[in-house]
Design a protein around this motif. Structure first.
Motif, PDB file in Angstrom:
ATOM      1  N   GLN A  97       0.846  -1.180   0.000  1.00  0.00           N
ATOM      2  CA  GLN A  97       0.000   0.000   0.000  1.00  0.00           C
ATOM      3  C   GLN A  97       0.887   1.236   0.000  1.00  0.00           C
ATOM      4  O   GLN A  97       1.915   1.275   0.668  1.00  0.00           O
ATOM      5  CB  GLN A  97      -0.916   0.023   1.232  1.00  0.00           C
ATOM      6  CG  GLN A  97      -1.870  -1.148   1.346  1.00  0.00           C
ATOM      7  CD  GLN A  97      -2.882  -1.209   0.203  1.00  0.00           C
ATOM      8  OE1 GLN A  97      -2.955  -0.314  -0.645  1.00  0.00           O
ATOM      9  NE2 GLN A  97      -3.666  -2.272   0.177  1.00  0.00           N
ATOM     10  N   MET A  98       0.480   2.230  -0.790  1.00  0.00           N
ATOM     11  CA  MET A  98       1.238   3.472  -0.875  1.00  0.00           C
ATOM     12  C   MET A  98       0.510   4.583  -0.137  1.00  0.00           C
ATOM     13  O   MET A  98      -0.638   4.907  -0.460  1.00  0.00           O
ATOM     14  CB  MET A  98       1.467   3.878  -2.330  1.00  0.00           C
ATOM     15  CG  MET A  98       2.273   5.151  -2.480  1.00  0.00           C
ATOM     16  SD  MET A  98       2.817   5.502  -4.180  1.00  0.00           S
ATOM     17  CE  MET A  98       1.249   5.884  -4.973  1.00  0.00           C
ATOM     18  N   LEU A  99       1.183   5.160   0.856  1.00  0.00           N
ATOM     19  CA  LEU A  99       0.673   6.294   1.607  1.00  0.00           C
ATOM     20  C   LEU A  99       1.564   7.494   1.348  1.00  0.00           C
ATOM     21  O   LEU A  99       2.653   7.372   0.776  1.00  0.00           O
ATOM     22  CB  LEU A  99       0.656   5.984   3.107  1.00  0.00           C
ATOM     23  CG  LEU A  99      -0.003   4.683   3.565  1.00  0.00           C
ATOM     24  CD1 LEU A  99       0.160   4.522   5.072  1.00  0.00           C
ATOM     25  CD2 LEU A  99      -1.476   4.668   3.189  1.00  0.00           C
ATOM     26  N   VAL A 139       6.687   9.579   0.404  1.00  0.00           N
ATOM     27  CA  VAL A 139       5.968   8.322   0.185  1.00  0.00           C
ATOM     28  C   VAL A 139       6.232   7.379   1.356  1.00  0.00           C
ATOM     29  O   VAL A 139       7.348   7.285   1.856  1.00  0.00           O
ATOM     30  CB  VAL A 139       6.431   7.653  -1.124  1.00  0.00           C
ATOM     31  CG1 VAL A 139       5.848   6.248  -1.259  1.00  0.00           C
ATOM     32  CG2 VAL A 139       6.047   8.503  -2.319  1.00  0.00           C
ATOM     33  N   ARG A 140       5.195   6.700   1.769  1.00  0.00           N
ATOM     34  CA  ARG A 140       5.347   5.613   2.725  1.00  0.00           C
ATOM     35  C   ARG A 140       4.798   4.343   2.086  1.00  0.00           C
ATOM     36  O   ARG A 140       3.674   4.331   1.586  1.00  0.00           O
ATOM     37  CB  ARG A 140       4.574   5.887   4.021  1.00  0.00           C
ATOM     38  CG  ARG A 140       5.243   6.863   4.968  1.00  0.00           C
ATOM     39  CD  ARG A 140       4.511   6.887   6.294  1.00  0.00           C
ATOM     40  NE  ARG A 140       4.466   5.550   6.886  1.00  0.00           N
ATOM     41  CZ  ARG A 140       3.477   5.117   7.686  1.00  0.00           C
ATOM     42  NH1 ARG A 140       2.450   5.883   7.959  1.00  0.00           N
ATOM     43  NH2 ARG A 140       3.526   3.912   8.197  1.00  0.00           N
ATOM     44  N   ILE A 141       5.586   3.289   2.079  1.00  0.00           N
ATOM     45  CA  ILE A 141       5.163   2.002   1.539  1.00  0.00           C
ATOM     46  C   ILE A 141       5.025   1.029   2.705  1.00  0.00           C
ATOM     47  O   ILE A 141       5.973   0.828   3.474  1.00  0.00           O
ATOM     48  CB  ILE A 141       6.180   1.451   0.517  1.00  0.00           C
ATOM     49  CG1 ILE A 141       6.400   2.465  -0.614  1.00  0.00           C
ATOM     50  CG2 ILE A 141       5.694   0.113  -0.033  1.00  0.00           C
ATOM     51  CD1 ILE A 141       5.170   2.795  -1.418  1.00  0.00           C
ATOM     52  N   ILE A 142       3.837   0.454   2.840  1.00  0.00           N
ATOM     53  CA  ILE A 142       3.582  -0.475   3.937  1.00  0.00           C
ATOM     54  C   ILE A 142       3.057  -1.798   3.384  1.00  0.00           C
ATOM     55  O   ILE A 142       2.660  -1.882   2.216  1.00  0.00           O
ATOM     56  CB  ILE A 142       2.565   0.097   4.947  1.00  0.00           C
ATOM     57  CG1 ILE A 142       1.199   0.328   4.277  1.00  0.00           C
ATOM     58  CG2 ILE A 142       3.089   1.409   5.549  1.00  0.00           C
ATOM     59  CD1 ILE A 142       0.106   0.765   5.248  1.00  0.00           C
ATOM     60  N   ASP A 143       3.046  -2.828   4.225  1.00  0.00           N
ATOM     61  CA  ASP A 143       2.523  -4.119   3.805  1.00  0.00           C
ATOM     62  C   ASP A 143       1.064  -3.993   3.392  1.00  0.00           C
ATOM     63  O   ASP A 143       0.317  -3.180   3.954  1.00  0.00           O
ATOM     64  CB  ASP A 143       2.648  -5.150   4.931  1.00  0.00           C
ATOM     65  CG  ASP A 143       4.092  -5.563   5.176  1.00  0.00           C
ATOM     66  OD1 ASP A 143       4.904  -5.391   4.250  1.00  0.00           O
ATOM     67  OD2 ASP A 143       4.401  -6.036   6.286  1.00  0.00           O
ATOM     68  N   GLY A 144       0.666  -4.839   2.449  1.00  0.00           N
ATOM     69  CA  GLY A 144      -0.694  -4.751   1.934  1.00  0.00           C
ATOM     70  C   GLY A 144      -1.760  -5.042   2.963  1.00  0.00           C
ATOM     71  O   GLY A 144      -2.817  -4.417   2.990  1.00  0.00           O
ATOM     72  N   GLY A 145      -1.505  -6.018   3.854  1.00  0.00           N
ATOM     73  CA  GLY A 145      -2.508  -6.385   4.845  1.00  0.00           C
ATOM     74  C   GLY A 145      -3.561  -7.310   4.263  1.00  0.00           C
ATOM     75  O   GLY A 145      -3.787  -7.350   3.056  1.00  0.00           O
TER      76      GLY A 145
END
Length: 372
Positions: free
Chosen positions: A261-263, A273-279
């Protein structure tokens, strides 16, 4: 009337497997099969299918060559099957450039938790493509023009049967004028048909575009890097697969990485940009709603957002949050969509200011954002 499907693959086992899955849906009918591209071209002429499923690597004639020939002679929605590898990504993007509408991995377990979910996904993708074909065939006939590989896919399919304009759709009668609204970010979300749509838009954006652009395209992790590289080689602006910590800069488009996921966070003048696990709780990875919501939090109403062709309703909830902050929302019109799902959801909810044809987006974005 059932949607007629032609299944093309050099593996008899895979042809049988795909056929069995499709025919479990009463709305789908497998009318034939082919084991190479040359045979597929002949079957298309003979059977006139509504949708084709196509393998990429085949003897005699490969899938990409077959797509080019079919789109030149008998434009038909084509769903490609591909491997989730870097080479598979490049070949799939080549097939989309050639005119294919959508793609799925050949290994169904890569896209679903179980067989039932995988079967439903394949059935729904084929059904969506078939329905768009049916709409175009039923529309009033227009003067036919010969399809060319450089025209957008949706335009090639509708060249001989244009749909009537909807009340909310744009009818271009005057020069595009800037509204006067201020922006700090452009955000674009899309799914089925998105690679061609994004390429159509981004290749026309000038190098001195004054704002960063965030792109959310439903796509596997192994595909987004290759897609970003392709766009970067074609565009005047810089395009890259987004990485955690990237500073949002003008004239740079950031493509959300597949499976994540891109925040965005920080201040609007120094956002990163923050890139986190999709979940597991979110169906789409990346998800348009997730990124749009983050953009609303950081940039407020200073966002120009567009929701383009795609299945489902991803983008509607995020667009609502942006709209509440005062952002401007545009949707792609039905006629130019490969699948009129995501834009329809936004338009039906009363969130989009207008619905525009794909070929107008680049100019409209450029003018509205301060150039042109």
């Amino acid at each position: 009337m059932a949607i007629k499907v032609l299944v093309v693959d050099d593996s008899s086992f895979f042809r049988r497997r795909v056929s069995e899955i499709l025919e479990k849906d009463r709305g789908l009918q497998v009318v034939g099969s082919a084991n190479n591209g040359k045979e597929a071209i002949a079957q298309v002429k003979k059977l006139k299918p509504d949708v084709i499923t196509m393998d990429i690597e085949m003897p005699v004639m490969d899938g990409i060559s077959a797509v080019k020939a079919i789109m030149a002679e008998d434009p038909t929605p084509i769903l490609m099957f591909s491997s989730l590898t870097q080479e598979g990504a490049k070949a799939t993007l080549d097939a989309l450039d050639a005119g294919a509408m959508d793609f799925l991995p050949k290994k169904f377990e890569d896209i679903a938790k179980d067989r039932d979910e995988a079967a439903h996904l394949l059935q729904s993708r084929v059904t969506a493509l078939g329905r768009r074909r049916a709409v175009r065939r039923a529309a009033p006939a227009a003067a036919p023009t010969r399809p060319t590989a450089t025209r957008p896919l949706a335009n090639r399919l509708s060249s001989a049967s244009a749909t009537a304009a909807k009340p909310t759709e744009s009818k271009r009668t005057a020069p595009i004028r800037k509204s006067g609204k201020r922006y700090k970010l452009v955000a674009i979300g899309t799914s089925t048909g998105g690679p061609v749509a994004l390429q159509t838009i981004l290749t026309k954006i000038p190098a001195n575009f004054p704002h960063p652009i965030v792109l959310i395209q439903h796509m596997p992790a192994t595909f987004t890097g290759a897609f970003a590289q392709r766009l970067n080689s074609l565009c005047k602006i810089k395009v890259s697969e987004a990485k955690d910590g990237d500073m949002l800069r003008p004239g740079h488009a950031y493509l959300a990485p597949g499976g994540k996921q891109m925040l965005v966070d920080g201040r609007d003048s120094a956002a990163r940009v923050r890139i986190i696990d999709g979940g597991d709780k979110v169906n789409y990875k990346p998800c348009v709603d997730v990124t749009f919501a983050a953009c609303a939090k950081v940039f407020g109403g200073d966002v120009l957002a567009a929701v383009l062709t795609g299945m489902g309703a991803d983008g509607r909830d995020g667009a609502r949050l942006l709209k509440q902050k005062g952002a401007k929302i545009w949707a792609q019109d039905e006629k130019s969509c490969v699948v009129y799902g995501m834009p329809q959801a936004v338009a039906a909810a009363g969130l989009s200011e207008a619905s525009y044809p794909l070929d107008e987006f680049a100019e409209r974005i450029t003018v509205e954002a301060g150039h042109g």
